[in-house]
Scaffold this active site. Structure first.
Site, PDB file in Angstrom:
ATOM      1  CE  LYS A  15      87.128 -10.691   1.383  1.00 49.95           C
ATOM      2  NZ  LYS A  15      85.662 -10.953   1.463  1.00 49.95           N
ATOM      3  CD  GLU A  41      95.819  -8.415  10.451  1.00 45.15           C
ATOM      4  OE1 GLU A  41      95.235  -7.851   9.499  1.00 45.15           O
ATOM      5  OE2 GLU A  41      95.657  -9.617  10.737  1.00 45.15           O
ATOM      6  CG  ASP A  42      92.240  -6.112  10.497  1.00 43.07           C
ATOM      7  OD1 ASP A  42      93.089  -6.931  10.925  1.00 43.07           O
ATOM      8  OD2 ASP A  42      91.120  -6.471  10.089  1.00 43.07           O
ATOM      9  CG  ASP A  70      90.939 -11.203  18.844  1.00 46.00           C
ATOM     10  OD1 ASP A  70      90.598 -10.458  19.757  1.00 46.00           O
ATOM     11  OD2 ASP A  70      90.329 -12.253  18.571  1.00 46.00           O
ATOM     12  CG  PHE A  74      83.294  -8.349  16.865  1.00 46.54           C
ATOM     13  CD1 PHE A  74      84.275  -9.286  16.589  1.00 46.54           C
ATOM     14  CD2 PHE A  74      82.565  -7.809  15.816  1.00 46.54           C
ATOM     15  CE1 PHE A  74      84.532  -9.695  15.284  1.00 46.54           C
ATOM     16  CE2 PHE A  74      82.815  -8.213  14.502  1.00 46.54           C
ATOM     17  CZ  PHE A  74      83.798  -9.146  14.247  1.00 46.54           C
ATOM     18  NE  ARG A  91      85.522  -6.734   4.522  1.00 46.25           N
ATOM     19  CZ  ARG A  91      86.248  -7.559   5.291  1.00 46.25           C
ATOM     20  NH1 ARG A  91      87.150  -7.058   6.107  1.00 46.25           N
ATOM     21  NH2 ARG A  91      86.056  -8.850   5.263  1.00 46.25           N
TER      22      ARG A  91
HETATM   23  P1  IMP Z   1      93.744 -13.243  15.670  1.00 43.50           P
HETATM   24  O1  IMP Z   1      94.308 -14.274  14.733  1.00 43.50           O
HETATM   25  O2  IMP Z   1      92.869 -13.860  16.720  1.00 43.50           O
HETATM   26  O3  IMP Z   1      94.787 -12.328  16.263  1.00 43.50           O
HETATM   27  O4  IMP Z   1      92.713 -12.395  14.870  1.00 43.50           O
HETATM   28  C1  IMP Z   1      93.084 -11.534  13.928  1.00 43.50           C
HETATM   29  C2  IMP Z   1      92.033 -11.416  12.852  1.00 43.50           C
HETATM   30  O5  IMP Z   1      90.701 -11.608  13.330  1.00 43.50           O
HETATM   31  C3  IMP Z   1      92.099 -10.025  12.343  1.00 43.50           C
HETATM   32  O6  IMP Z   1      92.919  -9.978  11.215  1.00 43.50           O
HETATM   33  C4  IMP Z   1      90.654  -9.688  12.028  1.00 43.50           C
HETATM   34  O7  IMP Z   1      90.398  -9.988  10.680  1.00 43.50           O
HETATM   35  C5  IMP Z   1      89.839 -10.589  12.896  1.00 43.50           C
HETATM   36  N1  IMP Z   1      89.311  -9.870  14.069  1.00 43.50           N
HETATM   37  C6  IMP Z   1      89.742  -9.954  15.349  1.00 43.50           C
HETATM   38  N2  IMP Z   1      89.029  -9.158  16.178  1.00 43.50           N
HETATM   39  C7  IMP Z   1      88.135  -8.527  15.388  1.00 43.50           C
HETATM   40  C8  IMP Z   1      87.121  -7.545  15.653  1.00 43.50           C
HETATM   41  O8  IMP Z   1      86.892  -7.060  16.790  1.00 43.50           O
HETATM   42  N3  IMP Z   1      86.390  -7.136  14.573  1.00 43.50           N
HETATM   43  C9  IMP Z   1      86.599  -7.624  13.324  1.00 43.50           C
HETATM   44  N4  IMP Z   1      87.536  -8.527  13.031  1.00 43.50           N
HETATM   45  C10 IMP Z   1      88.299  -8.983  14.053  1.00 43.50           C
HETATM   46 MG    MG Z   2      92.548  -9.312   9.441  1.00 42.26          MG
END
Ligand code: IMP
Ligand code: MG
Length: 191
Positions: free
Chosen positions: A51, A107-108, A111, A160, A173
């Site tokens: 989302k 993508e938002d 991480d 975070f 959000r």
């Molecule tokens: P990754 O797979 O670890 O790169 O994480 C990516 C997903 O984790 C993103 O699409 C976000 O939905 C969520 N995410 C990672 N860091 C944060 C944060 O600081 N706040 C909120 N959502 C996060």
């Molecule tokens: Mg995401």
């Protein structure tokens, strides 16, 4: 008349990391970069990762001064906590094939890199004409998998964050900025 008590989410914010004006200024710049890079390519399909990506896609789409289509993909990797479960799952797939299409993933945040690594591999297997990634936020210090991201809005520290599409426990959000919550908000979480 009932007097329902609605909590003001702004009171949960510890500090604002990126304010609304900075977000919008950067998004305009990314849109100009994308418009220039895709010059001469008639087709552009932007795939929003749900989302978290919905607000970014909405503003980026409006800022793009060129024709493009959009589609959505629902991906889940987080529980209700602040750490990824590590397992990436498609919970809603695209409505159309992308064979031969020029695709840009929106993508938002990146991480660990697991979500975008999974998405890149999954979408590449569907033979698009090209595939690029645009992520509003990037936490370089948390990367576990090296993923090439062509467009990045902001590098941020290992905190975070919520707002502008990003949630904690499905809330926050709708904030127009990127913010860090007060430690007390996470207090009930058991990792
Ligand atoms: P990754 O797979 O670890 O790169 O994480 C990516 C997903 O984790 C993103 O699409 C976000 O939905 C969520 N995410 C990672 N860091 C944060 C944060 O600081 N706040 C909120 N959502 C996060
Ligand atoms: Mg995401």
């Amino acid at each position: 008349m009932s007097h329902e008590i609605v909590r003001d989410l702004n009171e949960d914010i510890d500090h604002v990391l990126i304010d609304e004006t900075s977000l919008q200024t950067r998004i305009q710049a990314i849109a100009e970069e994308i418009t220039a890079d895709y010059d001469g390519i008639p087709d552009l399909l932007m795939i929003c990762v749900l989302k978290g990506g919905y607000m970014f896609l909405s503003d980026l789409s409006r800022a793009l001064k060129r024709p493009h289509t959009i589609d959505f993909m629902g991906i889940s990797s987080y529980g209700s906590g602040t750490k990824s479960s590590g397992a990436v799952q498609i919970i809603m797939d695209l409505k159309q094939p992308i064979t031969g299409r020029h695709v840009l993933i929106v993508e938002d945040i990146i991480d660990s890199g697991r979500t975008l690594d999974y998405m890149r591999r999954n979408l590449l297997a569907r033979s698009p004409a090209s595939l690029r990634i645009c992520s509003l936020l990037n936490k370089p210090s948390r990367r576990e998998i090296d993923v090439h991201v062509e467009y990045i809005g902001f590098d941020i520290p290992d905190e975070f964050v919520v707002g502008y599409g990003l949630d904690f426990d499905e809330l926050y959000r709708n904030l127009p900025c990127i913010a860090v919550l007060k430690p007390a908000i996470f207090a009930h979480l058991i990792h």
